[in-house]
Design a protein around this motif. Structure first.
Motif, PDB file in Angstrom:
ATOM      1  N   CYS A 194       0.974  -1.167  -0.114  1.00  0.00           N
ATOM      2  CA  CYS A 194       0.122  -0.182   0.041  1.00  0.00           C
ATOM      3  C   CYS A 194       0.840   1.108  -0.164  1.00  0.00           C
ATOM      4  CB  CYS A 194      -0.953   0.158   1.150  1.00  0.00           C
ATOM      5  SG  CYS A 194      -2.077   1.392   1.271  1.00  0.00           S
ATOM      6  N   GLU A 195       1.363   1.550  -1.078  1.00  0.00           N
ATOM      7  CA  GLU A 195       2.056   2.906  -1.276  1.00  0.00           C
ATOM      8  C   GLU A 195       1.370   4.088  -0.942  1.00  0.00           C
ATOM      9  OE1 GLU A 195       5.483   4.519  -4.479  1.00  0.00           O
ATOM     10  OE2 GLU A 195       3.695   3.411  -5.263  1.00  0.00           O
ATOM     11  N   TYR A 196       0.060   3.970  -1.194  1.00  0.00           N
ATOM     12  CA  TYR A 196      -0.678   5.236  -0.918  1.00  0.00           C
ATOM     13  C   TYR A 196      -0.594   5.621   0.743  1.00  0.00           C
ATOM     14  CZ  TYR A 196      -4.678   8.442   0.260  1.00  0.00           C
ATOM     15  OH  TYR A 196      -5.417   9.450   0.696  1.00  0.00           O
ATOM     16  N   GLU A 197      -0.864   4.840   1.614  1.00  0.00           N
ATOM     17  CA  GLU A 197      -0.557   4.989   3.003  1.00  0.00           C
ATOM     18  C   GLU A 197       0.452   5.024   3.749  1.00  0.00           C
ATOM     19  OE1 GLU A 197      -2.964   6.147   6.629  1.00  0.00           O
ATOM     20  OE2 GLU A 197      -3.286   6.101   4.429  1.00  0.00           O
ATOM     21  N   TRP A 198       1.381   4.143   3.184  1.00  0.00           N
ATOM     22  CA  TRP A 198       2.598   4.075   3.468  1.00  0.00           C
ATOM     23  C   TRP A 198       3.401   5.461   3.293  1.00  0.00           C
ATOM     24  CZ3 TRP A 198       7.379   4.804   0.919  1.00  0.00           C
ATOM     25  CH2 TRP A 198       8.457   4.815   1.500  1.00  0.00           C
ATOM     26  N   GLY A 199       3.172   6.011   2.080  1.00  0.00           N
ATOM     27  CA  GLY A 199       3.783   7.307   1.424  1.00  0.00           C
ATOM     28  C   GLY A 199       3.131   8.523   2.249  1.00  0.00           C
ATOM     29  N   VAL A 200       1.880   8.334   2.727  1.00  0.00           N
ATOM     30  CA  VAL A 200       1.110   9.638   3.583  1.00  0.00           C
ATOM     31  C   VAL A 200       1.869   9.541   4.769  1.00  0.00           C
ATOM     32  CG1 VAL A 200      -0.920  10.190   4.824  1.00  0.00           C
ATOM     33  CG2 VAL A 200      -1.033   9.536   2.493  1.00  0.00           C
ATOM     34  N   HIS A 201       2.162   8.417   5.514  1.00  0.00           N
ATOM     35  CA  HIS A 201       2.824   8.181   6.856  1.00  0.00           C
ATOM     36  C   HIS A 201       4.327   8.686   6.919  1.00  0.00           C
ATOM     37  CE1 HIS A 201      -0.042   7.046  10.081  1.00  0.00           C
ATOM     38  NE2 HIS A 201      -1.044   6.775   8.906  1.00  0.00           N
ATOM     39  N   ILE A 202       5.048   8.097   5.791  1.00  0.00           N
ATOM     40  CA  ILE A 202       6.503   8.630   5.963  1.00  0.00           C
ATOM     41  C   ILE A 202       6.433  10.071   5.752  1.00  0.00           C
ATOM     42  CG2 ILE A 202       8.443   8.489   4.364  1.00  0.00           C
ATOM     43  CD1 ILE A 202       7.746   5.924   6.146  1.00  0.00           C
ATOM     44  N   SER A 203       5.598  10.650   4.946  1.00  0.00           N
ATOM     45  CA  SER A 203       5.615  12.034   4.644  1.00  0.00           C
ATOM     46  C   SER A 203       5.327  12.846   5.774  1.00  0.00           C
ATOM     47  CB  SER A 203       4.750  12.356   3.474  1.00  0.00           C
ATOM     48  OG  SER A 203       5.340  12.037   2.329  1.00  0.00           O
ATOM     49  N   ALA A 204       3.995  12.388   6.771  1.00  0.00           N
ATOM     50  CA  ALA A 204       3.750  13.018   7.562  1.00  0.00           C
ATOM     51  C   ALA A 204       4.390  12.865   9.037  1.00  0.00           C
ATOM     52  CB  ALA A 204       2.240  12.788   7.874  1.00  0.00           C
ATOM     53  N   PHE A 205       4.963  11.889   9.138  1.00  0.00           N
ATOM     54  CA  PHE A 205       5.253  11.488  10.716  1.00  0.00           C
ATOM     55  C   PHE A 205       6.640  10.747  10.745  1.00  0.00           C
ATOM     56  CE2 PHE A 205       0.780  10.493  10.398  1.00  0.00           C
ATOM     57  CZ  PHE A 205       0.298  11.410  11.205  1.00  0.00           C
ATOM     58  N   ALA A 206       7.341  10.365   9.563  1.00  0.00           N
ATOM     59  CA  ALA A 206       8.750  10.130   9.754  1.00  0.00           C
ATOM     60  C   ALA A 206       9.517  10.735  10.558  1.00  0.00           C
ATOM     61  CB  ALA A 206       9.156   9.356   8.275  1.00  0.00           C
ATOM     62  N   ALA A 207       9.789  12.130  10.276  1.00  0.00           N
ATOM     63  CA  ALA A 207      10.611  12.947  10.874  1.00  0.00           C
ATOM     64  C   ALA A 207      10.430  13.030  12.419  1.00  0.00           C
ATOM     65  CB  ALA A 207      10.613  14.333  10.101  1.00  0.00           C
ATOM     66  N   ALA A 208       9.370  13.137  12.564  1.00  0.00           N
ATOM     67  CA  ALA A 208       8.737  13.231  14.066  1.00  0.00           C
ATOM     68  C   ALA A 208       9.080  12.106  14.816  1.00  0.00           C
ATOM     69  CB  ALA A 208       7.275  13.803  14.276  1.00  0.00           C
ATOM     70  N   ALA A 209       8.771  10.835  14.123  1.00  0.00           N
ATOM     71  CA  ALA A 209       9.139   9.543  15.030  1.00  0.00           C
ATOM     72  C   ALA A 209      10.727   9.355  14.928  1.00  0.00           C
ATOM     73  CB  ALA A 209       8.494   8.532  13.822  1.00  0.00           C
ATOM     74  N   ARG A 210      11.668  10.176  14.309  1.00  0.00           N
ATOM     75  CA  ARG A 210      12.857  10.009  14.244  1.00  0.00           C
ATOM     76  C   ARG A 210      13.447   8.653  13.363  1.00  0.00           C
ATOM     77  NH1 ARG A 210      11.854   9.931  19.037  1.00  0.00           N
ATOM     78  NH2 ARG A 210      13.437   8.376  19.674  1.00  0.00           N
TER      79      ARG A 210
END
Length: 183
Positions: free
Chosen positions: A75-91
């Motif tokens: 699921c590239e759609y939701e994976w991509g949304v979460h990487i863009s929205a939360f990966a930095a904050a999640a370190r």
């Protein structure tokens, strides 16, 4: 174009209020949200399943689970949304993001509880169950309420993957892409 048309703007006030609660100011709602909102019942049920409050597990742990579930489900759609929205904050590092896409059993940067999270997602994805040993691994790191949260996250985001993939949702323009991180 998704297989079911998204609810067109302007949105009813109640739905706009929901969108305003989950989207940053000035950012339009995700296609997933507007498509689900085309059905009052589907939108209500989807909202009721949200687990993004950060009460039981850390943001980092949550994102490792969600990203791995979405990657394993293709699921590239939701994976991509979460990487863009939360990966930095999640370190999450670039290597860790790439590792969410790695095949099961690949060596990666995960250790301790994070390795257990990835193994849990993989077991549930592959077999829809956990062995006694896999469950004991979870118990070494997490309380029962946290384990339930992890299992719910896995199931909820598998559902999101089914929705996103089954509806052929177009990728969000600001979302990450598998190709950016694939080895």
């Amino acid at each position: 174009m998704p297989r079911i048309a998204p609810l067109p703007a302007p949105y009813p006030a109640e739905i706009q209020g929901h969108f305003d609660q989950v989207m940053p100011p000035g950012v339009p709602p995700l296609v997933l949200f507007t498509t689900l909102a085309s059905s009052e019942r589907a939108w209500k049920k989807f909202r009721a399943g949200s687990l993004l409050d950060g009460r039981l597990i850390s943001l980092r742990e949550r994102e490792i689970v969600i990203d791995r579930v979405c990657a394993r489900a293709g699921c590239e759609y939701e994976w991509g949304v979460h990487i863009s929205a939360f990966a930095a904050a999640a370190r999450l590092t670039r290597e860790e993001i790439a590792a969410t896409l790695a095949p099961p059993g690949a060596t990666g940067p995960w250790a301790g509880n994070e390795a257990v999270l990835v193994a849990t997602v993989d077991a549930l994805h592959d077999r829809s169950t956990l062995t006694d040993a896999e469950f004991a691994d979870l118990q070494r790191h997490y309380r029962n309420d946290q384990i339930l949260e992890i299992l719910l996250l896995c199931g909820f985001y598998r559902t999101v993957a089914y929705l996103s993939n089954g509806l052929a949702l177009p990728l969000e323009t600001t979302a990450a892409r598998f190709a950016q991180y694939a080895a």
